[in-house]
Write a protein that holds these residues in place. Sequence first.
Motif, PDB file in Angstrom:
ATOM      1  N   PHE A 135      -3.241   2.439 -15.720  1.00  0.00           N
ATOM      2  CA  PHE A 135      -3.670   1.068 -15.432  1.00  0.00           C
ATOM      3  C   PHE A 135      -4.584   0.547 -16.537  1.00  0.00           C
ATOM      4  O   PHE A 135      -4.493  -0.599 -16.942  1.00  0.00           O
ATOM      5  N   GLU A 138      -2.557  -0.779 -19.571  1.00  0.00           N
ATOM      6  CA  GLU A 138      -1.534  -1.817 -19.383  1.00  0.00           C
ATOM      7  C   GLU A 138      -1.875  -3.112 -20.108  1.00  0.00           C
ATOM      8  O   GLU A 138      -1.044  -3.662 -20.847  1.00  0.00           O
ATOM      9  N   THR A 155       6.786  -5.833 -15.025  1.00  0.00           N
ATOM     10  CA  THR A 155       6.351  -4.664 -14.263  1.00  0.00           C
ATOM     11  C   THR A 155       7.478  -4.289 -13.313  1.00  0.00           C
ATOM     12  O   THR A 155       7.976  -5.131 -12.567  1.00  0.00           O
ATOM     13  N   PHE A 158       4.919   0.997  -9.697  1.00  0.00           N
ATOM     14  CA  PHE A 158       3.620   1.640  -9.851  1.00  0.00           C
ATOM     15  C   PHE A 158       3.755   3.119  -9.540  1.00  0.00           C
ATOM     16  O   PHE A 158       4.609   3.528  -8.762  1.00  0.00           O
ATOM     17  N   THR A 159       2.916   3.908 -10.188  1.00  0.00           N
ATOM     18  CA  THR A 159       2.849   5.344  -9.933  1.00  0.00           C
ATOM     19  C   THR A 159       1.420   5.639  -9.492  1.00  0.00           C
ATOM     20  O   THR A 159       0.535   4.774  -9.615  1.00  0.00           O
ATOM     21  N   VAL A 163       1.185   2.280 -14.111  1.00  0.00           N
ATOM     22  CA  VAL A 163       2.189   1.242 -13.942  1.00  0.00           C
ATOM     23  C   VAL A 163       3.437   1.579 -14.776  1.00  0.00           C
ATOM     24  O   VAL A 163       3.356   2.245 -15.797  1.00  0.00           O
ATOM     25  N   GLN A 164       4.578   1.102 -14.312  1.00  0.00           N
ATOM     26  CA  GLN A 164       5.855   1.262 -15.004  1.00  0.00           C
ATOM     27  C   GLN A 164       6.256  -0.114 -15.526  1.00  0.00           C
ATOM     28  O   GLN A 164       6.349  -1.072 -14.761  1.00  0.00           O
TER      29      GLN A 164
END
Length: 196
Positions: A135, A138, A155, A158-159, A163-164
Motif C-alpha cells: 500500500f 502504490e 486497481t 487487494f492482498t 494492492v494489485q
Amino acid sequence: MFTLVRTERFEQEIKKSRFLAQAAPAGSEEEARRFIAEHSMPDAGHNCWALRVGDVYRFSDDGEPGGTAGRPILQAIEGQELDRVAVVVSRWFGGILLGAGGLVRAYGGTAASCLKAAEREPIIAYATLSVACAFADEARIRSALGGFPGTRVETTGFTPDGVQLHVTLPRDRADAFIRLAADISRGQAVVEPAGE
C-alpha cells in the motif's frame, strides 16, 4: 508501421475512365471486409480492393485481368508502411482500354494518392503488466507512471499486504517501468506480464 486516422477518398480520371479510391483504418479482417462491402460502388464496372491487418493480407481484381488491380493496391498499402488498412478502388470504364500496364498504374497510383493524402498515426504495441505492491508504494508507482505517456493503470484487487494493479503501457517502455517499480519498492513489488 502506421494506420489511418479516418476514411479518405481520392478520385481521378485516366483516359476517360473514372477511378475512385476509398481507404479506411481496420482493426480486423472482418472490419476491413465490411468497409469494402459498404464502400464498393454498385454502378461501377469494377470494385477492386486490398486489405492488410497484421500478417493477414487479401486482395481482389474483381474481373480485371489477373494481377492488374488488387496486387497494385496492396503494394500501395505496403509501400507506405501501412497496416490495419482497407482500400477499395472503383472504376467506371470510359471506353478506352488501358492495357495491363495502364491498369496497374491506374489502380496502384489511385490507391497510393489516396493513402498519401490520408492522415496517419503510428501503430504502438502495448504491454500489459500485473503489479503487486505494498500500500505504501502504490501512490509512488502511480505517480511514476505519469512519466510514461499512453499508460493506463487500474486497481484490480487487494492482498493482505497491498494492492494489485493492472498497467498497460507502450511495450518499448515496459523494461524501464519494471526497473522503476523495483527501485520505488526497494525490490518488493512483483511485476509480471499479464498479456499483450
